[in-house]
Design a protein around this motif. Structure first.
Motif, PDB file in Angstrom:
ATOM      1  N   PRO A 348       1.148  -0.886  -0.138  1.00 27.02           N
ATOM      2  CA  PRO A 348       0.012  -0.237   0.106  1.00 27.02           C
ATOM      3  C   PRO A 348       0.775   1.576   0.073  1.00 27.02           C
ATOM      4  O   PRO A 348       2.042   1.131   0.701  1.00 27.02           O
ATOM      5  CB  PRO A 348      -0.519   0.025   1.484  1.00 27.02           C
ATOM      6  CG  PRO A 348      -0.901  -1.583   1.123  1.00 27.02           C
ATOM      7  CD  PRO A 348       0.457  -1.896   1.056  1.00 27.02           C
ATOM      8  N   GLY A 349       0.544   2.450  -0.366  1.00 24.96           N
ATOM      9  CA  GLY A 349       0.964   3.506  -0.713  1.00 24.96           C
ATOM     10  C   GLY A 349       1.713   3.996  -1.959  1.00 24.96           C
ATOM     11  O   GLY A 349       2.732   5.015  -1.481  1.00 24.96           O
ATOM     12  N   LEU A 350       2.182   3.509  -2.906  1.00 21.53           N
ATOM     13  CA  LEU A 350       2.985   3.353  -4.302  1.00 21.53           C
ATOM     14  C   LEU A 350       2.007   3.722  -4.280  1.00 21.53           C
ATOM     15  O   LEU A 350       0.755   3.100  -5.071  1.00 21.53           O
ATOM     16  CB  LEU A 350       3.553   1.630  -4.488  1.00 21.53           C
ATOM     17  CG  LEU A 350       4.816   1.558  -3.222  1.00 21.53           C
ATOM     18  CD1 LEU A 350       5.937   0.464  -3.599  1.00 21.53           C
ATOM     19  CD2 LEU A 350       5.781   2.979  -2.536  1.00 21.53           C
ATOM     20  N   THR A 351       2.599   3.968  -5.918  1.00 19.49           N
ATOM     21  CA  THR A 351       2.194   3.870  -7.537  1.00 19.49           C
ATOM     22  C   THR A 351       2.435   3.118  -8.529  1.00 19.49           C
ATOM     23  O   THR A 351       3.774   3.332  -8.589  1.00 19.49           O
ATOM     24  CB  THR A 351       1.570   5.403  -8.071  1.00 19.49           C
ATOM     25  OG1 THR A 351       2.920   5.989  -7.898  1.00 19.49           O
ATOM     26  CG2 THR A 351       1.379   6.345  -6.584  1.00 19.49           C
ATOM     27  N   VAL A 352       1.660   2.623  -9.513  1.00 16.41           N
ATOM     28  CA  VAL A 352       2.150   2.817 -10.339  1.00 16.41           C
ATOM     29  C   VAL A 352       3.606   2.997 -11.399  1.00 16.41           C
ATOM     30  O   VAL A 352       4.440   2.523 -11.645  1.00 16.41           O
ATOM     31  CB  VAL A 352       0.978   2.215 -11.741  1.00 16.41           C
ATOM     32  CG1 VAL A 352       1.416   1.560 -12.556  1.00 16.41           C
ATOM     33  CG2 VAL A 352       0.372   0.464 -11.187  1.00 16.41           C
ATOM     34  N   HIS A 353       3.073   4.395 -11.495  1.00 13.54           N
ATOM     35  CA  HIS A 353       4.041   5.398 -12.193  1.00 13.54           C
ATOM     36  C   HIS A 353       5.591   5.212 -10.863  1.00 13.54           C
ATOM     37  O   HIS A 353       6.289   5.160 -12.279  1.00 13.54           O
ATOM     38  CB  HIS A 353       3.781   6.695 -12.210  1.00 13.54           C
ATOM     39  CG  HIS A 353       4.648   7.148 -13.239  1.00 13.54           C
ATOM     40  ND1 HIS A 353       4.542   7.315 -14.804  1.00 13.54           N
ATOM     41  CD2 HIS A 353       5.259   8.705 -13.175  1.00 13.54           C
ATOM     42  CE1 HIS A 353       4.672   7.848 -14.994  1.00 13.54           C
ATOM     43  NE2 HIS A 353       5.385   9.057 -14.263  1.00 13.54           N
ATOM     44  N   GLY A 354       5.805   5.125  -9.928  1.00 11.24           N
ATOM     45  CA  GLY A 354       7.264   4.931  -9.693  1.00 11.24           C
ATOM     46  C   GLY A 354       7.410   3.873  -9.406  1.00 11.24           C
ATOM     47  O   GLY A 354       8.751   4.355  -9.401  1.00 11.24           O
ATOM     48  N   PHE A 355       6.975   3.155 -10.496  1.00  9.71           N
ATOM     49  CA  PHE A 355       7.757   2.193 -10.868  1.00  9.71           C
ATOM     50  C   PHE A 355       9.098   2.863 -11.870  1.00  9.71           C
ATOM     51  O   PHE A 355      10.786   1.579 -11.882  1.00  9.71           O
ATOM     52  CB  PHE A 355       8.037   0.599 -10.802  1.00  9.71           C
ATOM     53  CG  PHE A 355       7.361   0.231  -9.977  1.00  9.71           C
ATOM     54  CD1 PHE A 355       7.703  -0.749  -9.043  1.00  9.71           C
ATOM     55  CD2 PHE A 355       5.801   0.257  -9.308  1.00  9.71           C
ATOM     56  CE1 PHE A 355       7.531  -1.647  -7.831  1.00  9.71           C
ATOM     57  CE2 PHE A 355       5.145  -0.981  -9.028  1.00  9.71           C
ATOM     58  CZ  PHE A 355       5.802  -1.824  -7.901  1.00  9.71           C
ATOM     59  N   ARG A 356       8.488   3.398 -12.532  1.00  9.09           N
ATOM     60  CA  ARG A 356       9.585   3.924 -13.649  1.00  9.09           C
ATOM     61  C   ARG A 356      11.068   4.984 -12.821  1.00  9.09           C
ATOM     62  O   ARG A 356      11.861   4.825 -13.537  1.00  9.09           O
ATOM     63  CB  ARG A 356       8.406   5.143 -14.177  1.00  9.09           C
ATOM     64  CG  ARG A 356       8.072   4.472 -15.313  1.00  9.09           C
ATOM     65  CD  ARG A 356       7.522   5.247 -15.783  1.00  9.09           C
ATOM     66  NE  ARG A 356       7.490   6.702 -16.797  1.00  9.09           N
ATOM     67  CZ  ARG A 356       8.001   6.326 -18.152  1.00  9.09           C
ATOM     68  NH1 ARG A 356       8.396   5.242 -18.763  1.00  9.09           N
ATOM     69  NH2 ARG A 356       8.360   7.537 -18.290  1.00  9.09           N
ATOM     70  N   SER A 357      10.324   5.225 -11.982  1.00  9.94           N
ATOM     71  CA  SER A 357      11.179   5.598 -10.841  1.00  9.94           C
ATOM     72  C   SER A 357      12.094   4.872 -10.175  1.00  9.94           C
ATOM     73  O   SER A 357      13.401   4.929  -9.645  1.00  9.94           O
ATOM     74  CB  SER A 357      11.509   6.926 -10.001  1.00  9.94           C
ATOM     75  OG  SER A 357      10.426   7.935 -10.720  1.00  9.94           O
ATOM     76  N   THR A 358      11.532   3.877  -9.756  1.00 13.85           N
ATOM     77  CA  THR A 358      12.566   2.642  -9.496  1.00 13.85           C
ATOM     78  C   THR A 358      13.932   1.954 -10.344  1.00 13.85           C
ATOM     79  O   THR A 358      14.986   2.376 -10.380  1.00 13.85           O
ATOM     80  CB  THR A 358      12.170   1.259  -9.274  1.00 13.85           C
ATOM     81  OG1 THR A 358      10.388   2.057  -7.946  1.00 13.85           O
ATOM     82  CG2 THR A 358      12.226   0.232  -8.891  1.00 13.85           C
ATOM     83  N   PHE A 359      13.144   1.715 -11.878  1.00 15.24           N
ATOM     84  CA  PHE A 359      14.326   1.601 -12.675  1.00 15.24           C
ATOM     85  C   PHE A 359      15.600   2.476 -13.218  1.00 15.24           C
ATOM     86  O   PHE A 359      16.832   2.240 -13.678  1.00 15.24           O
ATOM     87  CB  PHE A 359      13.626   1.305 -13.709  1.00 15.24           C
ATOM     88  CG  PHE A 359      13.704   1.150 -15.115  1.00 15.24           C
ATOM     89  CD1 PHE A 359      14.499   0.470 -15.525  1.00 15.24           C
ATOM     90  CD2 PHE A 359      14.426   2.609 -15.832  1.00 15.24           C
ATOM     91  CE1 PHE A 359      15.395  -0.157 -16.893  1.00 15.24           C
ATOM     92  CE2 PHE A 359      15.044   1.978 -17.090  1.00 15.24           C
ATOM     93  CZ  PHE A 359      15.156   1.119 -17.839  1.00 15.24           C
ATOM     94  N   LYS A 360      15.009   3.891 -12.766  1.00 11.80           N
ATOM     95  CA  LYS A 360      15.937   4.766 -13.264  1.00 11.80           C
ATOM     96  C   LYS A 360      17.384   5.119 -11.982  1.00 11.80           C
ATOM     97  O   LYS A 360      18.212   4.810 -12.430  1.00 11.80           O
ATOM     98  CB  LYS A 360      15.332   6.017 -13.271  1.00 11.80           C
ATOM     99  CG  LYS A 360      15.986   7.133 -13.650  1.00 11.80           C
ATOM    100  CD  LYS A 360      16.972   6.876 -15.058  1.00 11.80           C
ATOM    101  CE  LYS A 360      18.375   8.420 -15.123  1.00 11.80           C
ATOM    102  NZ  LYS A 360      18.676   7.968 -16.302  1.00 11.80           N
ATOM    103  N   ASP A 361      16.592   4.746 -10.755  1.00 11.36           N
ATOM    104  CA  ASP A 361      17.605   4.995 -10.088  1.00 11.36           C
ATOM    105  C   ASP A 361      18.460   3.070  -9.693  1.00 11.36           C
ATOM    106  O   ASP A 361      19.350   3.161  -9.651  1.00 11.36           O
ATOM    107  CB  ASP A 361      16.871   4.507  -8.753  1.00 11.36           C
ATOM    108  CG  ASP A 361      16.259   6.022  -8.286  1.00 11.36           C
ATOM    109  OD1 ASP A 361      16.321   6.475  -8.645  1.00 11.36           O
ATOM    110  OD2 ASP A 361      14.962   6.057  -7.647  1.00 11.36           O
ATOM    111  N   TRP A 362      18.063   2.272 -10.577  1.00 15.86           N
ATOM    112  CA  TRP A 362      18.919   0.951 -10.017  1.00 15.86           C
ATOM    113  C   TRP A 362      19.860   0.933 -11.463  1.00 15.86           C
ATOM    114  O   TRP A 362      20.316   0.370 -11.309  1.00 15.86           O
ATOM    115  CB  TRP A 362      17.541  -0.239 -10.213  1.00 15.86           C
ATOM    116  CG  TRP A 362      18.026  -1.699 -11.044  1.00 15.86           C
ATOM    117  CD1 TRP A 362      18.980  -2.503 -10.030  1.00 15.86           C
ATOM    118  CD2 TRP A 362      18.641  -1.898 -12.180  1.00 15.86           C
ATOM    119  NE1 TRP A 362      19.811  -3.794 -11.234  1.00 15.86           N
ATOM    120  CE2 TRP A 362      19.065  -3.042 -12.324  1.00 15.86           C
ATOM    121  CE3 TRP A 362      17.744  -0.976 -13.239  1.00 15.86           C
ATOM    122  CZ2 TRP A 362      19.592  -3.975 -13.679  1.00 15.86           C
ATOM    123  CZ3 TRP A 362      18.798  -1.776 -14.689  1.00 15.86           C
ATOM    124  CH2 TRP A 362      19.112  -3.326 -14.279  1.00 15.86           C
TER     125      TRP A 362
END
Length: 414
Positions: A348-362
């Motif tokens: 809970p508390g996350l957004t689908v779009h936020g995974f693009r940021s996760t990808f970029k950080d990785w």
């Protein structure tokens, strides 16, 4: 002494069947003409001289139709009394130096202008959206426009004539959310401005646009960029992603597969939702998903390298649906809420779009790939216009290696 006015008797007017023009006096005529059904039609006509001449220089008369003769109280046509009153007003206009036909046209124009000015802001907004939505990126953009206008504008001045919308009304709609929902308020101001510009172009209002920013509302409202900084969407730390993906794969729903596909491809969720079987965008042989330009924010085709896991996902889905990721109705796409529900059931508390940021950080912290490779994977513009003009590749091969490593990392806890 000959009778100059009101020459035609009621009985004559009712019974005359012979085509022709019959003078009632003072320029008023009853015009009788053959009709298509074998009978006759009757209408009132006003003729007068007003300084008009023919090509040969001879004075000519002007004619102004007053309307069909009324034969019953409910037909809405012109009675003999009304025709004579109109003829009288026309003669009075002539005495005052006013051409009756010009006066009639002016009245019609004034009425059209008045009717146009009565068009409401909501009516203009509806027409504006309908005219421009074809150029927008999908239904979501249209819903955002309609939703913001319905929530914040319609209660304030939606039902008012668009010509009556002034600065005070615009501020009344914007001020309550300017300090708390600044970015939304700024977008709403822009939408109001565009609709009012459209209304001005169509002749529904005059004068300056009360929603314009520069030199106007900027003097009243604080700069949006200084009110509140942009809040980035919540994103999962990449270190937690493998465990999340392992748990997500335990969910056997279409929504879970759509979410996994979106994460593995690093695309926007709308690209996933809008993918159809008949589009042919997914090419398993070339291991490439080509998202068409009309579905992309940047108005250009975007090629996504397909990994083995992505091919496994798509091969396991039913082809008896219109959309690759379908909802309960096989003809409709998966609702956004279903994917979000799959995410919230785990984190809970996350957004689908936020995974693009996760990808970029990785990609930035855990790989040696150049920044432009990960940026292109996200379909972001890289470099300036001059640089882009000379670039002839989308770095697909390098991105394929990047996405393969990304998929391996996502599945490292499987």
């Amino acid at each position: 002494m000959a009778r100059l006015l009101n020459r035609l008797s009621p009985k004559f007017i009712e019974n005359i069947e012979k085509p022709g023009r019959y003078a009632d006096g003072g320029g008023l005529y009853l015009q009788v003409a053959p009709s298509t059904d074998g009978g006759v039609t009757k209408a009132w006509l006003f003729r007068y001289m007003r300084g008009h001449t023919s090509r040969s220089g001879k004075p000519t008369s002007r004619e102004m139709g007053l309307g069909p003769l009324s034969t019953s109280k409910r037909d809405g046509f012109i009675t003999t009394k009304e025709a004579r009153e109109r003829a009288y007003r026309a003669r009075e206009n002539l005495k005052a130096g006013i051409d009756p036909i010009d006066a009639k046209r002016a009245l019609r124009l004034a009425k059209r202008v008045q009717d146009a000015k009565a068009v409401t802001f909501t009516q203009c907004a509806t027409e504006y959206i309908e005219a421009h939505k074809a150029a927008w990126k999908g239904e979501k953009h249209t819903k955002l426009w309609k939703g913001s206008l319905k929530r914040y504008v319609e209660p304030v001045f939606g039902a008012l004539p668009v010509a009556a919308v002034d600065t005070a009304l615009v501020l009344k709609a914007l001020k309550p959310i300017w300090g708390t929902k600044t970015q939304s308020a700024a977008k709403l101001r822009m939408r109001i401005e565009l609709i009012l510009n459209w209304a001005t172009t169509h002749g529904y209002r005059d004068g300056e646009n009360p929603a314009r920013w520069r030199g106007h509302l900027k003097n009243v409202l604080p700069d949006p960029g200084k009110v509140a900084k942009v809040k980035h969407l919540p994103a999962m730390p990449y270190a937690e992603l493998p465990a999340f993906m392992a748990e997500l794969r335990q969910d056997r729903t279409v929504a879970a597969r759509a979410l996994e596909w979106t994460i593995l491809s690093a695309v926007r969720s709308d690209n996933t939702f809008g993918l159809t079987w008949e589009s042919g965008e997914v090419d398993p042989t070339k291991k490439c998903w080509t998202i068409s330009a009309e579905r992309m924010k940047a108005d250009a085709d975007h090629r996504v390298p397909l990994t083995d896991r992505m091919l496994e996902i798509v091969s396991g889905l039913s082809r008896d649906t219109k959309y690759v990721f379908s909802g309960e109705n096989p003809k409709k796409k998966l609702p956004h809420e279903k994917m979000l529900k799959a995410l919230k059931s785990i984190r809970p508390g996350l957004t689908v779009h936020g995974f693009r940021s996760t990808f970029k950080d990785w990609a930035s912290e855990q790989t040696a790939y150049a920044n432009e490779v990960s940026e292109m994977a996200l379909a972001h513009a890289v470099g300036d216009k001059v640089e882009n003009a000379y670039r002839r590749t989308d770095l697909f091969e390098k991105r394929a290696l990047l996405m393969k490593d990304w998929a391996a990392y996502c599945g490292s806890r499987s």
